[in-house]
Design an enzyme around this catalytic site. Sequence first.
Site, mmCIF file in Angstrom:
data_model
loop_
_atom_site.group_PDB
_atom_site.id
_atom_site.type_symbol
_atom_site.label_atom_id
_atom_site.label_comp_id
_atom_site.label_asym_id
_atom_site.label_seq_id
_atom_site.Cartn_x
_atom_site.Cartn_y
_atom_site.Cartn_z
ATOM 1 N N SER A 1 3.564 -2.204 10.245
ATOM 2 C CA SER A 1 5.792 -2.052 10.457
ATOM 3 C C SER A 1 6.300 -3.254 9.925
ATOM 4 C CB SER A 1 5.781 -1.707 12.165
ATOM 5 O OG SER A 1 5.180 0.218 11.727
ATOM 6 N N HIS B 1 -9.701 1.493 5.167
ATOM 7 C CA HIS B 1 -7.860 1.488 5.557
ATOM 8 C C HIS B 1 -8.436 2.627 6.771
ATOM 9 C CE1 HIS B 1 -4.071 2.918 6.271
ATOM 10 N NE2 HIS B 1 -3.433 1.583 5.401
ATOM 11 N N GLU C 1 -4.633 -4.518 10.639
ATOM 12 C CA GLU C 1 -4.418 -3.494 10.955
ATOM 13 C C GLU C 1 -4.342 -3.334 12.072
ATOM 14 O OE1 GLU C 1 -2.056 -2.324 7.054
ATOM 15 O OE2 GLU C 1 -3.622 -1.393 7.108
ATOM 16 N N GLU D 1 -6.327 4.789 7.641
ATOM 17 C CA GLU D 1 -6.662 6.280 7.700
ATOM 18 C C GLU D 1 -7.172 6.850 7.370
ATOM 19 O OE1 GLU D 1 -2.470 5.655 5.961
ATOM 20 O OE2 GLU D 1 -2.040 4.551 7.505
ATOM 21 N N ASN E 1 1.059 -1.128 0.024
ATOM 22 C CA ASN E 1 -0.178 -0.002 -0.344
ATOM 23 C C ASN E 1 0.937 1.314 0.412
ATOM 24 O OD1 ASN E 1 -1.715 2.258 0.187
ATOM 25 N ND2 ASN E 1 -2.231 1.421 2.128
ATOM 26 N N TRP E 2 0.923 1.715 -1.058
ATOM 27 C CA TRP E 2 1.869 2.883 -1.082
ATOM 28 C C TRP E 2 1.360 4.132 -0.480
ATOM 29 C CZ3 TRP E 2 3.068 2.273 -6.873
ATOM 30 C CH2 TRP E 2 3.728 1.205 -7.164
ATOM 31 N N LYS E 3 0.045 4.217 -0.161
ATOM 32 C CA LYS E 3 -0.358 5.361 1.048
ATOM 33 C C LYS E 3 -0.196 6.557 -0.396
ATOM 34 C CE LYS E 3 0.205 3.101 4.427
ATOM 35 N NZ LYS E 3 -0.020 2.461 6.452
ATOM 36 N N GLY F 1 3.007 -0.903 4.485
ATOM 37 C CA GLY F 1 2.679 0.122 3.433
ATOM 38 C C GLY F 1 4.824 0.908 3.732
ATOM 39 N N GLY F 2 4.998 1.490 4.591
ATOM 40 C CA GLY F 2 6.479 2.098 4.283
ATOM 41 C C GLY F 2 7.514 1.241 3.912
ATOM 42 N N GLY G 1 2.850 2.242 10.358
ATOM 43 C CA GLY G 1 4.111 3.532 10.360
ATOM 44 C C GLY G 1 5.070 3.836 11.656
HETATM 45 P P1 13P Z 1 3.005 0.639 7.710
HETATM 46 O O1 13P Z 1 3.187 -0.949 7.362
HETATM 47 O O2 13P Z 1 4.291 1.326 6.957
HETATM 48 O O3 13P Z 1 3.134 0.821 9.747
HETATM 49 O O4 13P Z 1 2.213 0.754 6.916
HETATM 50 C C1 13P Z 1 1.185 -0.139 7.203
HETATM 51 C C2 13P Z 1 -0.184 -0.478 6.537
HETATM 52 O O5 13P Z 1 -1.748 0.996 6.601
HETATM 53 C C3 13P Z 1 -0.244 -0.711 5.168
HETATM 54 O O6 13P Z 1 -2.299 -0.483 5.031
#
Ligand code: 13P
Length: 259
Positions: A216, A100, A171, A102, A13-15, A237-238, A177
């Site tokens: 994470s 999600h 999640e 966010e 997920n590149w956000k 994510g990251g 994050g």
């Molecule tokens: P991180 O891997 O950056 O913690 O993000 C997780 C996430 O929200 C994936 O959708």
Amino acid sequence: MTTPERRPLVAGNWKMNGGRADARGWAEAARVVADQTSNEVALFPPYPWLGLVLEAVGGAGAKVVVGGQACHPEPSGAFTGAVSAGMLADLGCKSVLCGHSERRHVFGESDDFVAKSMAAALEAGLVPVLCVGETAEEREAGQTEAVVARQLDAGLAVLRSGDDPLIVAYEPVWAIGTGNPATPKEAAEAHAFIRQRIAERDPERAATVRILYGGSVKPSNIDGFLAVPDVDGALVGGASLDPETFAPIACAKAGTADG
Ligand code: 13P
């Protein structure tokens, strides 16, 4: 447990990250990785890059699944800034994230909105990835199961039949994050709870639904998560923003952690 239906899925997920050139490079790298692993690989890029990512992973019939990060419940209309599930499907997307963390916590999407966006995704022929998870405060207050159950039940209620596709992502908000992942034991408890909750409605679905862990995830901890029987992959994510970290996660094998 790896069954054919529960083939591990590793999704990036590149956000709201990456420019055009990054998107092309990351997608091309994912295409290569998908040929090197028996895991399924998926990408959820920002909307403007969906077209080029779909092309870069190989177009129709590509191994890499490409999806949107969210969709609006309505098929069209005066919803400035929003994207419909039908538009994502029209473009060639196969999946979409629903609810999600966010979207829930930054954009204020309610359980009801998330459920409706999931219904729209199913109607458009997309595989919804229903994201659930508690905040740190909710965990500290002993509400983890209540929160996850509430979010899960709202989504499960819109499934039209046992044939509707579904992926769930657990999640925990406090792990996203932060560099502070859940422990495999915490993930095991939450995933077992989710599978049990699904089993109460539909035991067959519970046996086959993939439940991803997110928060994470890194190359150094993925084996620990995939060793948990109820963890069927990861939503990253990251670490998905660099092929050097995404590739080893995407290629991790189920059940290989030392202990
Ligand atoms: P991180 O891997 O950056 O913690 O993000 C997780 C996430 O929200 C994936 O959708």
